[in-house]
Motif scaffolding. Structure first.
Motif, PDB file in Angstrom:
ATOM      1  N   TYR A 114     -20.888   6.182   2.099  1.00 10.04           N
ATOM      2  CA  TYR A 114     -19.969   6.313   3.229  1.00 10.04           C
ATOM      3  C   TYR A 114     -19.700   4.932   3.809  1.00 10.04           C
ATOM      4  O   TYR A 114     -20.636   4.190   4.111  1.00 10.04           O
ATOM      5  N   VAL A 117     -16.570   2.918   8.748  1.00  7.68           N
ATOM      6  CA  VAL A 117     -15.506   3.529   9.549  1.00  7.68           C
ATOM      7  C   VAL A 117     -15.652   5.046   9.564  1.00  7.68           C
ATOM      8  O   VAL A 117     -15.337   5.702  10.572  1.00  7.68           O
ATOM      9  N   LEU A 118     -16.146   5.625   8.467  1.00  8.68           N
ATOM     10  CA  LEU A 118     -16.338   7.065   8.421  1.00  8.68           C
ATOM     11  C   LEU A 118     -17.630   7.477   9.126  1.00  8.68           C
ATOM     12  O   LEU A 118     -17.715   8.575   9.683  1.00  8.68           O
ATOM     13  N   HIS A 120     -18.659   5.966  11.808  1.00 10.48           N
ATOM     14  CA  HIS A 120     -18.196   5.926  13.201  1.00 10.48           C
ATOM     15  C   HIS A 120     -17.428   7.192  13.545  1.00 10.48           C
ATOM     16  O   HIS A 120     -17.650   7.814  14.606  1.00 10.48           O
ATOM     17  N   ALA A 121     -16.546   7.611  12.660  1.00 13.83           N
ATOM     18  CA  ALA A 121     -15.751   8.812  12.916  1.00 13.83           C
ATOM     19  C   ALA A 121     -16.641  10.044  13.028  1.00 13.83           C
ATOM     20  O   ALA A 121     -16.417  10.910  13.893  1.00 13.83           O
ATOM     21  N   ALA A 122     -17.659  10.143  12.165  1.00 12.64           N
ATOM     22  CA  ALA A 122     -18.565  11.290  12.207  1.00 12.64           C
ATOM     23  C   ALA A 122     -19.346  11.331  13.517  1.00 12.64           C
ATOM     24  O   ALA A 122     -19.537  12.395  14.109  1.00 12.64           O
ATOM     25  N   MET A 124     -18.391   9.982  16.400  1.00 12.64           N
ATOM     26  CA  MET A 124     -17.506  10.208  17.539  1.00 12.64           C
ATOM     27  C   MET A 124     -17.084  11.673  17.651  1.00 12.64           C
ATOM     28  O   MET A 124     -16.802  12.158  18.746  1.00 12.64           O
ATOM     29  N   ARG A 125     -17.063  12.392  16.534  1.00 16.08           N
ATOM     30  CA  ARG A 125     -16.678  13.809  16.617  1.00 16.08           C
ATOM     31  C   ARG A 125     -17.888  14.739  16.706  1.00 16.08           C
ATOM     32  O   ARG A 125     -17.723  15.952  16.839  1.00 16.08           O
ATOM     33  N   THR A 132     -19.736   5.950  23.848  1.00 14.93           N
ATOM     34  CA  THR A 132     -18.903   5.422  22.766  1.00 14.93           C
ATOM     35  C   THR A 132     -19.621   4.268  22.086  1.00 14.93           C
ATOM     36  O   THR A 132     -20.521   3.649  22.658  1.00 14.93           O
ATOM     37  N   VAL A 135     -17.692   0.386  15.572  1.00 14.20           N
ATOM     38  CA  VAL A 135     -17.980   0.689  14.159  1.00 14.20           C
ATOM     39  C   VAL A 135     -19.222  -0.093  13.748  1.00 14.20           C
ATOM     40  O   VAL A 135     -19.295  -1.306  13.951  1.00 14.20           O
ATOM     41  N   ARG A 154     -24.726   8.265  21.322  1.00 12.82           N
ATOM     42  CA  ARG A 154     -24.320   7.818  19.988  1.00 12.82           C
ATOM     43  C   ARG A 154     -25.002   6.498  19.642  1.00 12.82           C
ATOM     44  O   ARG A 154     -25.373   6.257  18.488  1.00 12.82           O
ATOM     45  N   LYS A 236     -12.145   3.603   2.786  1.00  9.78           N
ATOM     46  CA  LYS A 236     -11.555   4.923   2.583  1.00  9.78           C
ATOM     47  C   LYS A 236     -10.862   4.962   1.214  1.00  9.78           C
ATOM     48  O   LYS A 236     -10.527   3.922   0.656  1.00  9.78           O
TER      49      LYS A 236
END
Length: 322
Positions: A114, A117-118, A120-122, A124-125, A132, A135, A154, A236
């Motif tokens: 991974y 950036v992914l 971080h996305a995981a 944040m959701r 907050t 990355v 987080r 990505k």
């Protein structure tokens, strides 16, 4: 005397019935028709927790729950947190959950390879985490599934992810085999990230690591496609073929345009890829190409490699991909 005997019998039956009712009310199925999530606040007393449980429909009566807990409970303090209450859980089972502190475990999964950036996305959701974050530094997170509780930050979860990588890399580096191509733990992470992105087949990792080890030792460019893609997408999927201009771009990552390792990792490598770089297979291979089955075929010479590439192109033509 007969009247007194009947009265005693009635009293005895009433006591038995009462004890039976109490037993069912305490140990029998509770009122929750479906699984519930109940949060016991920090510092909550048994009475406060009982009120929350009654309001959520987990128990029938907060007053009776408190009374039963004093009589039948272990006397241990309850613990705050988020609890998953099964459908029909008895009051007795619920008290045991609270006393044992068996809070609901939430997970943030970080698959091997991974990019940050992914990650971080995981994060944040992820429901229930707070705050907050930026990355994370690429290659600093060890892929795994990380448990957290409602209200955790987080930043705290990232810190655990990064500590896991630091600890694993330090232990793995101590066990590295002599003669490997990397000279520092940081270089090991860079090369492991390339190995991670080049193959998803566990049995190939050490051989892929051997190819890149051999190339580095000979001063050959690594020519790894994932390093070309990284500056474009930050890890990505590209979703298209690499352009010729991108193969020629000099940006610190492109291992076609520049020899040696890229300037940094291109993903967060897993344990197996780190281990492969620190203990590559005994192989003289310098090339590999897809074999059409999800794996790769390896070659020691350019002539062998070109023949393997021709076979791969033939497979792609049969599939209508070329």
């Amino acid at each position: 005397m007969r009247k007194l005997g009947c009265l005693g019998l009635l009293i005895g039956l009433a006591i038995i019935a009462g004890l039976f009712w109490v037993s069912r009310d305490w140990s029998g199925a509770g009122p929750a028709a479906k699984p519930l999530t109940v949060v016991v606040p920090d510092g909550a007393s048994l009475g406060r927790a009982a009120s929350v449980l009654e309001a959520q429909g987990a128990i029938r009566s907060a007053t009776r729950f408190r009374g039963y807990a004093r009589v039948f409970g272990s006397g241990r303090p309850i613990k705050a947190g988020e609890y998953a209450i099964p459908a029909g859980a008895s009051a007795a089972d619920i008290l045991t959950l609270l006393e044992d502190g068996k809070v609901r475990q939430r997970l943030v999964p970080v698959p091997e390879g991974y990019p940050s950036v992914l990650v971080h996305a995981a994060l944040m959701r992820a429901e229930g985490l707070t705050g907050t974050i930026e990355v994370p530094r690429e290659g600093s997170v060890l892929p795994d599934s990380y448990a957290y509780q409602l209200g955790d930050t987080r930043a705290a979860v990232v810190a655990r992810m990064q500590k896991a990588m630091t600890d694993y890399l330090a232990a793995a580096w101590k066990k590295r085999k002599p003669g490997i191509a990397v000279t520092t733990p940081a270089q090991a992470i860079v090369l492991a990230s390339i190995v991670e992105k080049e193959t998803g087949k566990p049995s190939e990792r050490r051989t892929v690591a051997a190819v890149y080890t051999n190339r580095l030792k000979r001063g050959m460019p690594l020519q790894a496609d994932p390093t070309v893609i990284y500056p474009i997408t930050k890890g990505k999927p590209l979703g298209r073929r690499i352009l010729r201009s991108e193969l020629q771009a000099k940006n610190g990552y492109n291992t076609y345009a520049s020899p040696g390792l890229p300037i940094g990792p291109i993903a967060n490598p897993g344990r197996a890829s780190i281990d492969a770089v620190l203990d590559p297979a005994q192989s003289s291979a310098l090339y590999f190409v897809a074999d059409g089955t999800g794996g790769h075929v390896f070659a020691d010479t350019l002539d062998q490699h070109n023949a393997n590439v021709s076979k791969w192109y033939a497979i792609r033509r049969q599939r209508g991909e070329m």
